[in-house]
Motif scaffolding. Sequence first.
Motif, PDB file in Angstrom:
ATOM      1  N   VAL A  52       0.842  -1.201   0.000  1.00 43.50           N
ATOM      2  CA  VAL A  52       0.000   0.000   0.000  1.00 43.50           C
ATOM      3  C   VAL A  52       0.877   1.252   0.000  1.00 43.50           C
ATOM      4  CG1 VAL A  52      -1.600   1.338   1.418  1.00 43.50           C
ATOM      5  CG2 VAL A  52      -2.001  -1.104   1.054  1.00 43.50           C
ATOM      6  N   ILE A  53       1.957   1.212   0.759  1.00 38.24           N
ATOM      7  CA  ILE A  53       2.884   2.344   0.789  1.00 38.24           C
ATOM      8  C   ILE A  53       3.473   2.586  -0.605  1.00 38.24           C
ATOM      9  CG2 ILE A  53       5.159   3.095   1.633  1.00 38.24           C
ATOM     10  CD1 ILE A  53       4.400   1.825   4.341  1.00 38.24           C
ATOM     11  N   LYS A  54       3.844   1.520  -1.294  1.00 42.97           N
ATOM     12  CA  LYS A  54       4.407   1.658  -2.634  1.00 42.97           C
ATOM     13  C   LYS A  54       3.393   2.268  -3.599  1.00 42.97           C
ATOM     14  CE  LYS A  54       7.025  -0.724  -6.217  1.00 42.97           C
ATOM     15  NZ  LYS A  54       6.361   0.051  -7.281  1.00 42.97           N
ATOM     16  N   LYS A  55       2.128   1.861  -3.493  1.00 43.55           N
ATOM     17  CA  LYS A  55       1.089   2.441  -4.345  1.00 43.55           C
ATOM     18  C   LYS A  55       0.993   3.946  -4.119  1.00 43.55           C
ATOM     19  CE  LYS A  55      -2.021  -1.505  -5.039  1.00 43.55           C
ATOM     20  NZ  LYS A  55      -3.390  -2.029  -4.861  1.00 43.55           N
ATOM     21  N   PHE A  56       1.067   4.342  -2.843  1.00 40.44           N
ATOM     22  CA  PHE A  56       0.994   5.770  -2.521  1.00 40.44           C
ATOM     23  C   PHE A  56       2.199   6.503  -3.093  1.00 40.44           C
ATOM     24  CE2 PHE A  56       2.349   9.204   0.352  1.00 40.44           C
ATOM     25  CZ  PHE A  56       1.260  10.048   0.252  1.00 40.44           C
ATOM     26  N   GLU A  57       3.386   5.917  -2.910  1.00 43.77           N
ATOM     27  CA  GLU A  57       4.602   6.571  -3.403  1.00 43.77           C
ATOM     28  C   GLU A  57       4.604   6.672  -4.926  1.00 43.77           C
ATOM     29  OE1 GLU A  57       7.794   5.410   0.116  1.00 43.77           O
ATOM     30  OE2 GLU A  57       7.528   4.050  -1.595  1.00 43.77           O
ATOM     31  N   ASP A  58       4.031   5.674  -5.603  1.00 40.54           N
ATOM     32  CA  ASP A  58       3.945   5.733  -7.064  1.00 40.54           C
ATOM     33  C   ASP A  58       3.055   6.888  -7.515  1.00 40.54           C
ATOM     34  OD1 ASP A  58       5.595   3.549  -7.283  1.00 40.54           O
ATOM     35  OD2 ASP A  58       3.975   2.105  -7.621  1.00 40.54           O
ATOM     36  N   LYS A  59       2.002   7.154  -6.760  1.00 42.71           N
ATOM     37  CA  LYS A  59       1.099   8.262  -7.090  1.00 42.71           C
ATOM     38  C   LYS A  59       1.630   9.600  -6.588  1.00 42.71           C
ATOM     39  CE  LYS A  59      -3.292   5.725  -7.282  1.00 42.71           C
ATOM     40  NZ  LYS A  59      -3.715   6.224  -8.609  1.00 42.71           N
ATOM     41  N   ASN A  60       2.559   9.538  -5.629  1.00 38.85           N
ATOM     42  CA  ASN A  60       3.133  10.760  -5.040  1.00 38.85           C
ATOM     43  C   ASN A  60       4.652  10.642  -5.030  1.00 38.85           C
ATOM     44  OD1 ASN A  60       0.566  12.222  -3.699  1.00 38.85           O
ATOM     45  ND2 ASN A  60       0.401  10.012  -3.351  1.00 38.85           N
ATOM     46  N   PRO A  61       5.287  10.759  -6.191  1.00 42.68           N
ATOM     47  CA  PRO A  61       6.731  10.532  -6.296  1.00 42.68           C
ATOM     48  C   PRO A  61       7.591  11.518  -5.517  1.00 42.68           C
ATOM     49  CG  PRO A  61       5.836  11.435  -8.346  1.00 42.68           C
ATOM     50  CD  PRO A  61       4.672  11.079  -7.495  1.00 42.68           C
ATOM     51  N   ASP A  62       6.987  12.572  -5.012  1.00 50.66           N
ATOM     52  CA  ASP A  62       7.741  13.542  -4.216  1.00 50.66           C
ATOM     53  C   ASP A  62       7.773  13.182  -2.734  1.00 50.66           C
ATOM     54  OD1 ASP A  62       4.963  13.987  -4.163  1.00 50.66           O
ATOM     55  OD2 ASP A  62       5.228  16.068  -3.508  1.00 50.66           O
ATOM     56  N   ILE A  63       7.112  12.080  -2.347  1.00 48.48           N
ATOM     57  CA  ILE A  63       7.064  11.657  -0.941  1.00 48.48           C
ATOM     58  C   ILE A  63       7.671  10.267  -0.805  1.00 48.48           C
ATOM     59  CG2 ILE A  63       5.593  11.164   1.054  1.00 48.48           C
ATOM     60  CD1 ILE A  63       3.547  13.119  -0.068  1.00 48.48           C
ATOM     61  N   ASP A  64       8.515  10.114   0.183  1.00 48.71           N
ATOM     62  CA  ASP A  64       9.181   8.833   0.446  1.00 48.71           C
ATOM     63  C   ASP A  64       8.858   8.421   1.887  1.00 48.71           C
ATOM     64  OD1 ASP A  64      10.788   6.623   0.240  1.00 48.71           O
ATOM     65  OD2 ASP A  64      12.679   7.706   0.493  1.00 48.71           O
ATOM     66  N   ILE A  65       8.229   7.258   2.052  1.00 51.92           N
ATOM     67  CA  ILE A  65       7.871   6.788   3.395  1.00 51.92           C
ATOM     68  C   ILE A  65       8.861   5.725   3.855  1.00 51.92           C
ATOM     69  CG2 ILE A  65       6.120   5.625   4.799  1.00 51.92           C
ATOM     70  CD1 ILE A  65       3.978   6.832   3.049  1.00 51.92           C
ATOM     71  N   LYS A  66       9.489   5.967   4.984  1.00 54.37           N
ATOM     72  CA  LYS A  66      10.433   5.015   5.575  1.00 54.37           C
ATOM     73  C   LYS A  66       9.731   4.290   6.718  1.00 54.37           C
ATOM     74  CE  LYS A  66      14.056   6.205   3.105  1.00 54.37           C
ATOM     75  NZ  LYS A  66      14.626   5.281   2.104  1.00 54.37           N
ATOM     76  N   GLU A  67       9.326   3.025   6.466  1.00 51.40           N
ATOM     77  CA  GLU A  67       8.607   2.286   7.500  1.00 51.40           C
ATOM     78  C   GLU A  67       9.567   1.521   8.403  1.00 51.40           C
ATOM     79  OE1 GLU A  67       7.676  -0.420   3.817  1.00 51.40           O
ATOM     80  OE2 GLU A  67       8.409   1.620   4.182  1.00 51.40           O
ATOM     81  N   ASN A  68       9.181   1.425   9.666  1.00 48.07           N
ATOM     82  CA  ASN A  68       9.976   0.723  10.675  1.00 48.07           C
ATOM     83  C   ASN A  68       9.066  -0.228  11.438  1.00 48.07           C
ATOM     84  OD1 ASN A  68      12.750   2.345  10.896  1.00 48.07           O
ATOM     85  ND2 ASN A  68      11.113   3.814  10.553  1.00 48.07           N
ATOM     86  N   TYR A  69       9.549  -1.463  11.675  1.00 45.16           N
ATOM     87  CA  TYR A  69       8.796  -2.470  12.417  1.00 45.16           C
ATOM     88  C   TYR A  69       9.670  -2.989  13.560  1.00 45.16           C
ATOM     89  CZ  TYR A  69       6.229  -2.397   7.975  1.00 45.16           C
ATOM     90  OH  TYR A  69       5.533  -2.008   6.856  1.00 45.16           O
ATOM     91  N   PRO A  70       9.745  -2.258  14.668  1.00 47.98           N
ATOM     92  CA  PRO A  70      10.678  -2.620  15.743  1.00 47.98           C
ATOM     93  C   PRO A  70      10.293  -3.838  16.581  1.00 47.98           C
ATOM     94  CG  PRO A  70      10.051  -0.294  15.828  1.00 47.98           C
ATOM     95  CD  PRO A  70       9.091  -0.975  14.926  1.00 47.98           C
ATOM     96  N   ALA A  71       9.096  -4.412  16.324  1.00 52.07           N
ATOM     97  CA  ALA A  71       8.636  -5.607  17.064  1.00 52.07           C
ATOM     98  C   ALA A  71       8.655  -5.350  18.564  1.00 52.07           C
ATOM     99  CB  ALA A  71       9.469  -6.816  16.680  1.00 52.07           C
ATOM    100  N   ASP A  72       9.353  -6.220  19.337  1.00 51.71           N
ATOM    101  CA  ASP A  72       9.343  -6.096  20.800  1.00 51.71           C
ATOM    102  C   ASP A  72       9.929  -4.775  21.292  1.00 51.71           C
ATOM    103  OD1 ASP A  72       8.234  -8.584  20.884  1.00 51.71           O
ATOM    104  OD2 ASP A  72      10.072  -9.629  21.449  1.00 51.71           O
ATOM    105  N   GLY A  73      10.732  -4.133  20.451  1.00 53.39           N
ATOM    106  CA  GLY A  73      11.364  -2.886  20.889  1.00 53.39           C
ATOM    107  C   GLY A  73      10.503  -1.656  20.672  1.00 53.39           C
ATOM    108  N   TYR A  74       9.284  -1.851  20.151  1.00 52.33           N
ATOM    109  CA  TYR A  74       8.461  -0.704  19.761  1.00 52.33           C
ATOM    110  C   TYR A  74       8.168   0.237  20.930  1.00 52.33           C
ATOM    111  CZ  TYR A  74       4.746   2.026  17.566  1.00 52.33           C
ATOM    112  OH  TYR A  74       3.988   3.060  17.077  1.00 52.33           O
ATOM    113  N   GLU A  75       7.612  -0.306  22.009  1.00 50.87           N
ATOM    114  CA  GLU A  75       7.204   0.551  23.127  1.00 50.87           C
ATOM    115  C   GLU A  75       8.382   1.306  23.717  1.00 50.87           C
ATOM    116  OE1 GLU A  75       4.049  -0.449  25.891  1.00 50.87           O
ATOM    117  OE2 GLU A  75       3.947  -2.431  24.966  1.00 50.87           O
ATOM    118  N   GLY A  76       9.508   0.619  23.879  1.00 47.43           N
ATOM    119  CA  GLY A  76      10.687   1.271  24.434  1.00 47.43           C
ATOM    120  C   GLY A  76      11.169   2.414  23.558  1.00 47.43           C
ATOM    121  N   MET A  77      11.176   2.183  22.253  1.00 43.57           N
ATOM    122  CA  MET A  77      11.613   3.229  21.329  1.00 43.57           C
ATOM    123  C   MET A  77      10.676   4.423  21.360  1.00 43.57           C
ATOM    124  SD  MET A  77      12.855   0.966  18.041  1.00 43.57           S
ATOM    125  CE  MET A  77      13.410   2.382  17.117  1.00 43.57           C
ATOM    126  N   LEU A  78       9.374   4.151  21.393  1.00 46.91           N
ATOM    127  CA  LEU A  78       8.408   5.256  21.401  1.00 46.91           C
ATOM    128  C   LEU A  78       8.447   6.038  22.708  1.00 46.91           C
ATOM    129  CD1 LEU A  78       6.296   6.172  19.182  1.00 46.91           C
ATOM    130  CD2 LEU A  78       7.563   4.072  18.739  1.00 46.91           C
TER     131      LEU A  78
END
Length: 418
Positions: A52-78
């Motif tokens: 879905v992110i790629k579809k959005f970026e294809d329609k909006n080539p001026d925007i780049d989304i960097k996704e992160n999936y920290p798993a168990d480390g998510y809460e600590g990082m946030l």
Amino acid sequence: MKKLFKAFILTAAMTAIASGCSSQGSSGNGKTELTLFSTVTNESDQKTLTAVIKKFEDKNPDIDIKENYPADGYEGMLRVKMAANDMPDLFDTHGWAKNRYGEYTEDLSSMAWAESLDPALNPILKDDSGKVYAYPLNQAKDGITYNATLLEEYGIEPPSTFDEFMKALETIKKKSDGEVTPLWFAGSDKSAFGQFFDQFSTPLLVTDKENNFEKELLDGSFDWSNYTYLPEKLKEMFDKGLLNEDVLTAQNHQMTELMAQNKIGFIIGGGMLGPSVEELNPDVQLGVIPMPAIHEGDEQSWIGGERHTLAVWKDSKKKEEAKKFIEFISQPEIVKEIAEGTSLPPGLTNTESKNYYSEYFEKYKDIKVQPYFDRVFLPSGMWDPMGATGQELLTGTMTPKQVSNKMSEEYDRLLNQK
């Protein structure tokens, strides 16, 4: 030496300035870069979101989304990012949109999709003033996932009570000669036990009229000896050999392959597992049931709320771009794609979707959805001891009574920190 020191300071300052400019707007390629943090851990769900992110970026080539999936480390990082007031542009609130992340979220109520927000999610994502805290990618109906192929082979009816659940586990062990694990845990991660305790706490302590402790849990007067039933039952399962032998070292990634090999009977939660198992072995069909009733005369219940969300950081320099992405994924066809790709009901009412478990959700459509126990009745921070005590129980360092005592101590400590 002084010149060297000055050069070091100048370099550090230039690096900080460059970093600051990058975080406020453009990436190195001139595009606007959005950071996205999510609690999605399932591989197929990550593929769905990435597509879905790629579809959005294809329609909006001026925007780049960097996704992160920290798993168990998510809460600590946030938590670190909240303390520094340096949040991702888009982030998952994983059930804590109002109570934990509320002051960091942009109000999304003015967006067109807000009118299609499923009313079942209002208590979690919307407040009395009308503020909408996050966009729901999907919503959960958690229960117990089971190997429908195996249960049919062994002549076992999906259980509706805890006693029936225990009998089903024992039947699987007996009929498989111990070749099938009746109830499997990826216990190297303490959250596996947290899930067990959290989901069964609702039928134990909330849904039965004669055993309803909502008031006591909310005002801090709850007697935790009423919780001991759950660690007692988990210990009983362990002692009877109804859990996997490697229960304390097993890892989440093993689950799919073992289920596809007909080596697992039941899993707590596991609602997103079906498509991955089907890909490996289409002859194995999984099913899902609401949580079994514990008290006689009580009814089953789904455990739910939003599964994954995206909130916009209110202080982001790229709020408009972040909202543009949310506007894109709120289109009916994308809502449908995410719901079906994650095998969960959508969070909006603007589309209909079919997923792997649709027939089961339809079968149990009249079963009431209860919110996650810890999100309503426990202070923030209780998830960790809830899971850790499960590990300690099965290592023999805690008795069921000591588990309840530990939960009581942590409950009081964290409640007083609020």
